[in-house]
Design an enzyme around this catalytic site. Sequence first.
Site, short mmCIF file in Angstrom:
data_model
loop_
_atom_site.label_atom_id
_atom_site.label_comp_id
_atom_site.label_asym_id
_atom_site.label_seq_id
_atom_site.Cartn_x
_atom_site.Cartn_y
_atom_site.Cartn_z
N GLU A 107 -9.14 2.86 -3.82
CA GLU A 107 -8.75 4.15 -4.58
C GLU A 107 -8.07 3.89 -5.80
O GLU A 107 -7.23 2.85 -5.81
CB GLU A 107 -7.73 4.88 -3.31
N CYS A 120 -1.96 4.62 -10.57
CA CYS A 120 -1.62 3.64 -9.42
C CYS A 120 -2.83 3.07 -8.98
O CYS A 120 -3.95 3.79 -8.48
CB CYS A 120 -0.95 4.52 -8.13
N CYS A 127 -6.31 -3.77 3.59
CA CYS A 127 -4.95 -4.48 3.58
C CYS A 127 -4.79 -4.83 5.01
O CYS A 127 -4.84 -4.44 6.04
CB CYS A 127 -3.65 -3.37 3.24
N CYS A 131 1.30 -2.26 8.26
CA CYS A 131 2.50 -1.45 8.26
C CYS A 131 2.09 -0.27 9.23
O CYS A 131 1.15 0.48 8.85
CB CYS A 131 2.84 -1.32 6.94
N CYS A 134 1.11 3.08 7.11
CA CYS A 134 0.32 3.19 6.04
C CYS A 134 -1.10 3.50 6.49
O CYS A 134 -1.55 2.69 7.31
CB CYS A 134 0.49 1.82 5.48
N SER A 207 4.28 -3.71 -6.33
CA SER A 207 5.07 -3.47 -5.15
C SER A 207 4.67 -4.60 -4.14
O SER A 207 3.64 -5.34 -4.37
CB SER A 207 4.37 -2.30 -4.63
N SER A 230 9.08 -3.08 -0.83
CA SER A 230 8.86 -2.10 0.03
C SER A 230 9.56 -2.33 1.41
O SER A 230 9.50 -2.98 2.14
CB SER A 230 7.39 -1.83 0.66
N LEU A 231 10.99 -1.76 1.46
CA LEU A 231 11.92 -2.12 2.43
C LEU A 231 11.83 -1.41 3.65
O LEU A 231 11.89 -1.73 4.73
CB LEU A 231 13.44 -2.13 1.63
N ASN A 306 4.58 10.51 3.78
CA ASN A 306 3.51 11.55 3.96
C ASN A 306 2.92 11.47 5.40
O ASN A 306 2.54 10.35 5.89
CB ASN A 306 2.29 11.07 2.97
N CYS A 349 -1.42 6.57 -0.56
CA CYS A 349 -2.37 5.46 -0.53
C CYS A 349 -3.09 5.34 0.91
O CYS A 349 -2.68 5.56 1.99
CB CYS A 349 -1.14 4.29 -0.49
#
Length: 368
Positions: A107, A120, A127, A131, A134, A207, A230-231, A306, A349
């Site tokens: 994407e 973006c 990935c 996480c 995500c 990122s 990304s904390l 989101n 994402c």
Amino acid sequence: MPDNYSMQTALDKLKSSHKLFYDLDYANLQTCLADLGAGKFRAKQIQSWLNKGVSAFSEMKNLPKSLLAELEAHYTLDYPKQIALKVSKLDGSRKYLFQMVDGNIIEAVYMPYQKANSVCISSQAGCRMGCAFCASTLIKYGRNLSAGEMIGQIYRIQKDLGDTRIDHVVVMGIGEPLENLAELVPFLKMLNDENGLNISLRHVTVSTCGLVPAIYKLAEANLPITLAISLHSADQEKRASIMPIAKAFDLPTLKNACKAYQAATKRRMSFEYALFKDFNDSLADANLLADYIKGIVSHVNLIPVNPVPGTDFVPPTKEVIDQFQKALLKRHVEVTIRQKKGQDIFAACGQLRRQKLEADVNKHLSSK
């Protein structure tokens, strides 16, 4: 879960079977043309066509047909291939679904702002960071993207936009960019090349979820980009519960890497903080965050999460978000709340890719 070696091996195998024309930086383009017996001046002509996002050598109208035939015989130019586009009726954001030459799907998103035209892009097809919040990790992984596949996303979007010039780039789409450092750094240099898109690296954000060894390596490249961490929590136990990378590199280790990165690059950093209702949105969480980033010149980007089907994460109320921001401001933290874009087109994402892949699986199952 594949290791990074296997993801890179998949890319290496692809490169050996398909020569992607977008992978040539300007210097290598000149070398390629010299090997084919063409003058180096042809490089500027070809690069100007690449900047326009052409997807076939035949679109390069001012080049000899004999040269075009040679290039077509040796290289692939028609990927990334756009297979879907959704345009937001709310804000004009555009979400693209691209297919790679081996069938992998990624994407990219165009986001218009008052003073910037930002895209973006993805750095991997899938990935493996895992996480919990995500969408990119909830569907199958693929491989690392090449530098050309990354810049190819921008070329394609630029062609679609026409006269609207892309001037900001965020590498925050599908994938963990620093796990693909070998391709990320060449991509950034291509992006900044005065013969290419000539986008200032000061307008580029990369990122990472916190791959500490790669942060040190990126610092050595000394590129004037903005590194975004990304904390999502300054509490080690909480962060580790939603981000497996935190079990490998704890918060103190990550902070040391951030300090070293900033000392080497002299660049302000960004901390991305997705807000999850009743998880990391309390005033105590805000104060932990302020304590954690103390000593690092930085900006905090608050992101109301989101909602993603298959997860339990939802955003806090506007009141809670505002209180969280005020608590940080009281601690003299530079903080903003991210402006949401493309909510009506699955712009977060991995969401559109996941929708497409699940639809393909359902179609396959129903045909049996």
